[in-house]
Design a protein around this motif. Structure first.
Motif, PDB file in Angstrom:
ATOM      1  N   ILE A 162       0.848  -1.184   0.000  1.00 45.96           N
ATOM      2  CA  ILE A 162       0.000   0.000   0.000  1.00 45.96           C
ATOM      3  C   ILE A 162       0.884   1.235   0.000  1.00 45.96           C
ATOM      4  O   ILE A 162       1.882   1.297   0.710  1.00 45.96           O
ATOM      5  N   SER A 163       0.518   2.226  -0.823  1.00 52.27           N
ATOM      6  CA  SER A 163       1.310   3.443  -0.926  1.00 52.27           C
ATOM      7  C   SER A 163       1.197   4.274   0.340  1.00 52.27           C
ATOM      8  O   SER A 163       0.338   4.035   1.193  1.00 52.27           O
ATOM      9  N   TRP A 164       2.039   5.289   0.438  1.00 53.36           N
ATOM     10  CA  TRP A 164       2.124   6.074   1.676  1.00 53.36           C
ATOM     11  C   TRP A 164       0.813   6.748   2.045  1.00 53.36           C
ATOM     12  O   TRP A 164       0.514   6.918   3.231  1.00 53.36           O
ATOM     13  N   ASN A 165       0.028   7.137   1.035  1.00 52.33           N
ATOM     14  CA  ASN A 165      -1.235   7.808   1.314  1.00 52.33           C
ATOM     15  C   ASN A 165      -2.435   6.863   1.235  1.00 52.33           C
ATOM     16  O   ASN A 165      -3.576   7.307   1.357  1.00 52.33           O
ATOM     17  N   GLY A 166      -2.169   5.579   1.029  1.00 55.19           N
ATOM     18  CA  GLY A 166      -3.234   4.596   0.954  1.00 55.19           C
ATOM     19  C   GLY A 166      -3.981   4.561  -0.362  1.00 55.19           C
ATOM     20  O   GLY A 166      -4.915   3.766  -0.512  1.00 55.19           O
ATOM     21  N   GLY A 167      -3.573   5.377  -1.332  1.00 59.57           N
ATOM     22  CA  GLY A 167      -4.308   5.479  -2.573  1.00 59.57           C
ATOM     23  C   GLY A 167      -4.093   4.346  -3.553  1.00 59.57           C
ATOM     24  O   GLY A 167      -4.906   4.155  -4.456  1.00 59.57           O
ATOM     25  N   ASN A 168      -3.009   3.607  -3.403  1.00 56.44           N
ATOM     26  CA  ASN A 168      -2.683   2.522  -4.323  1.00 56.44           C
ATOM     27  C   ASN A 168      -2.384   1.260  -3.542  1.00 56.44           C
ATOM     28  O   ASN A 168      -1.601   1.288  -2.588  1.00 56.44           O
ATOM     29  N   THR A 169      -2.991   0.165  -3.952  1.00 57.86           N
ATOM     30  CA  THR A 169      -2.744  -1.131  -3.334  1.00 57.86           C
ATOM     31  C   THR A 169      -2.399  -2.157  -4.393  1.00 57.86           C
ATOM     32  O   THR A 169      -2.850  -2.066  -5.536  1.00 57.86           O
ATOM     33  N   TYR A 170      -1.609  -3.152  -4.002  1.00 54.08           N
ATOM     34  CA  TYR A 170      -1.156  -4.202  -4.905  1.00 54.08           C
ATOM     35  C   TYR A 170      -1.178  -5.521  -4.163  1.00 54.08           C
ATOM     36  O   TYR A 170      -0.893  -5.579  -2.969  1.00 54.08           O
ATOM     37  N   TYR A 171      -1.493  -6.602  -4.891  1.00 48.90           N
ATOM     38  CA  TYR A 171      -1.639  -7.904  -4.275  1.00 48.90           C
ATOM     39  C   TYR A 171      -1.022  -8.998  -5.131  1.00 48.90           C
ATOM     40  O   TYR A 171      -1.017  -8.920  -6.365  1.00 48.90           O
ATOM     41  N   LYS A 172      -0.535 -10.022  -4.456  1.00 44.81           N
ATOM     42  CA  LYS A 172      -0.186 -11.259  -5.131  1.00 44.81           C
ATOM     43  C   LYS A 172      -1.458 -11.821  -5.759  1.00 44.81           C
ATOM     44  O   LYS A 172      -2.534 -11.769  -5.149  1.00 44.81           O
ATOM     45  N   ASP A 173      -1.351 -12.352  -6.961  1.00 47.53           N
ATOM     46  CA  ASP A 173      -2.531 -12.809  -7.686  1.00 47.53           C
ATOM     47  C   ASP A 173      -3.368 -13.802  -6.885  1.00 47.53           C
ATOM     48  O   ASP A 173      -4.603 -13.744  -6.907  1.00 47.53           O
ATOM     49  N   SER A 174      -2.730 -14.697  -6.171  1.00 50.72           N
ATOM     50  CA  SER A 174      -3.450 -15.755  -5.487  1.00 50.72           C
ATOM     51  C   SER A 174      -4.254 -15.269  -4.276  1.00 50.72           C
ATOM     52  O   SER A 174      -5.074 -16.023  -3.753  1.00 50.72           O
ATOM     53  N   VAL A 175      -4.032 -14.037  -3.834  1.00 47.47           N
ATOM     54  CA  VAL A 175      -4.784 -13.516  -2.694  1.00 47.47           C
ATOM     55  C   VAL A 175      -5.767 -12.427  -3.089  1.00 47.47           C
ATOM     56  O   VAL A 175      -6.536 -11.957  -2.240  1.00 47.47           O
ATOM     57  N   LYS A 176      -5.783 -12.023  -4.348  1.00 48.71           N
ATOM     58  CA  LYS A 176      -6.709 -10.988  -4.796  1.00 48.71           C
ATOM     59  C   LYS A 176      -8.149 -11.423  -4.560  1.00 48.71           C
ATOM     60  O   LYS A 176      -8.522 -12.551  -4.853  1.00 48.71           O
ATOM     61  N   GLY A 177      -8.937 -10.508  -4.017  1.00 45.01           N
ATOM     62  CA  GLY A 177     -10.317 -10.819  -3.704  1.00 45.01           C
ATOM     63  C   GLY A 177     -10.508 -11.462  -2.355  1.00 45.01           C
ATOM     64  O   GLY A 177     -11.650 -11.564  -1.882  1.00 45.01           O
ATOM     65  N   ARG A 178      -9.426 -11.916  -1.721  1.00 48.70           N
ATOM     66  CA  ARG A 178      -9.507 -12.547  -0.403  1.00 48.70           C
ATOM     67  C   ARG A 178      -8.832 -11.700   0.683  1.00 48.70           C
ATOM     68  O   ARG A 178      -9.311 -11.654   1.809  1.00 48.70           O
TER      69      ARG A 178
END
Length: 122
Positions: free
Chosen positions: A51-67
């Motif tokens: 998660i970016s410093w201001n919370g505006g951008n998030t990124y996930y490993k494919d296998s955990v997306k949606g969970r």
């Protein structure tokens, strides 16, 4: 200087949920990108979420997306990882990390927590 302490790990049945928290010290916490990594027994540490410093951008490993969902509260100096629909393959030690330049990898970050164990039973 930033210090990170994880909490919230434990034993849960498949399909259950856990919420991991990372408490940070340091007056510059709000300027750091924050990460969760994990390391399963006998495996290399891998990226889970960021998660970016201001919370505006998030990124996930494919296998955990949606969970899984990463969030932060800069006023409270915390970053969280809500984990739903847990699977046995999610079993690992989960580490919180901070990186000022948003360039962290599984082996490189500005600061690391000590880790918290998550075990998902079948």
């Amino acid at each position: 200087q930033v210090q990170l302490v994880e909490s919230g790990g434990g034993l849960v049945q498949a399909g259950g949920s856990l919420r991991l928290s990372c408490a940070a010290s340091g007056r510059t916490f709000s300027r750091y990108a924050m990460y969760w990594f994990r390391q399963a027994p006998g495996k290399e540490r891998e990226f889970v979420a960021a998660i970016s410093w201001n919370g505006g951008n998030t990124y996930y490993k494919d296998s955990v997306k949606g969970r899984f969902s990463i969030s932060r509260d800069n006023a409270k100096n915390t970053v969280n990882l809500q984990m739903n629909s847990l699977k046995p393959e999610d079993t690992a030690v989960y580490y919180c990390a901070a990186d000022f330049s948003f360039r962290a990898t599984s082996t490189r970050a500005d600061y690391w927590g000590q880790g918290t164990q998550v075990t998902v039973s079948s």
